[in-house]
Design an enzyme around this catalytic site. Sequence first.
Site, mmCIF file in Angstrom:
data_model
loop_
_atom_site.group_PDB
_atom_site.id
_atom_site.type_symbol
_atom_site.label_atom_id
_atom_site.label_comp_id
_atom_site.label_asym_id
_atom_site.label_seq_id
_atom_site.Cartn_x
_atom_site.Cartn_y
_atom_site.Cartn_z
ATOM 1 N N ASP A 67 0.860 -1.181 0.000
ATOM 2 C CA ASP A 67 0.000 0.000 0.000
ATOM 3 C C ASP A 67 0.898 1.234 0.000
ATOM 4 O OD1 ASP A 67 -1.704 2.139 0.695
ATOM 5 O OD2 ASP A 67 -2.974 0.850 1.921
ATOM 6 N N VAL A 68 0.702 2.128 -0.967
ATOM 7 C CA VAL A 68 1.597 3.284 -1.069
ATOM 8 C C VAL A 68 1.407 4.283 0.070
ATOM 9 C CG1 VAL A 68 1.890 3.118 -3.572
ATOM 10 C CG2 VAL A 68 0.041 4.538 -2.628
ATOM 11 N N TYR A 161 -8.767 15.851 -6.423
ATOM 12 C CA TYR A 161 -7.845 15.268 -7.402
ATOM 13 C C TYR A 161 -6.928 16.329 -7.986
ATOM 14 C CZ TYR A 161 -6.189 12.723 -11.512
ATOM 15 O OH TYR A 161 -5.400 12.129 -12.459
ATOM 16 N N LYS A 165 -2.767 16.451 -7.618
ATOM 17 C CA LYS A 165 -1.828 16.399 -8.739
ATOM 18 C C LYS A 165 -0.965 17.656 -8.824
ATOM 19 C CE LYS A 165 -2.637 12.297 -10.340
ATOM 20 N NZ LYS A 165 -1.587 11.264 -10.304
ATOM 21 N N TRP A 255 -4.045 25.638 -25.628
ATOM 22 C CA TRP A 255 -5.106 26.506 -26.144
ATOM 23 C C TRP A 255 -5.003 27.884 -25.523
ATOM 24 C CZ3 TRP A 255 -7.319 25.570 -30.451
ATOM 25 C CH2 TRP A 255 -7.842 24.323 -30.801
#
Length: 255
Positions: A67-68, A161, A165, A255
Amino acid sequence: MDVNSFSLAGQVALVTGAAGGIGARVALGLAEFGAAVGVLDVEGSDLQATADSIAAVGGRAHVVAADVTDGDALTAAVAEVESTLGPLQLAVNAAGINNQIPAEDMARADWQRLLDINLSGVFLSCQAEGRAMLARGGGSIVNIGSVSAHIANRGLDQVHYNASKAGVLQLTKSLALEWATEGVRVNSVSPGYTATPMALSPQVWPLVEGLQKDIPMQRLAQTEELVGPIVFLLSGAASYVTGVDLLVDGGAVAW
């Protein structure tokens, strides 16, 4: 330039999150470029399928369940990989989860679980890998970030999330600077929308499908398209590259 500098032959790698998605394809890709690969994921995941794919291309793999979020387990996993395959020189940290929850409805437990895996898990993985590499005077680590570290994806309620990140990118840069004179390079790759089981899940796919029009290349990435950028950053061809985040996003952020 010597084209052999892109080769990983004779080196030992560890890939976390290797049971599926990006991690599984990257583990196979490292083997295709010559590395022996430790494949790591949580207990009960289908790691053997990844190991079998590596064996099918003539590579060497070692399966290790951990498990990380457990630093001691990661330290033990690195030691096990080294005792089986040899000294660790390369690592890719791809373990991560994602889901959608509106910020105003998000329970603390949902926030914490994702941050524990996606950010703390990357730190603990780097720590265990880095200790082994520092002890031997060198190595290369690539962490998997995301286009979501650079933009807030339209229509996706995933503040946890995105934050995790973005943290991975700053973690990567900070570790790169700490270890720059010790022979350990640390970089990240930030994929755009990629055709993984996570992206193709019924919960996420209707939104991701609509977002394809915002990608200049008008399609999702295939997992194998991440192998080349990651191999480059791991290899001797990138010997003067550290602290960098390489976007592999079909031009989405341009973009």
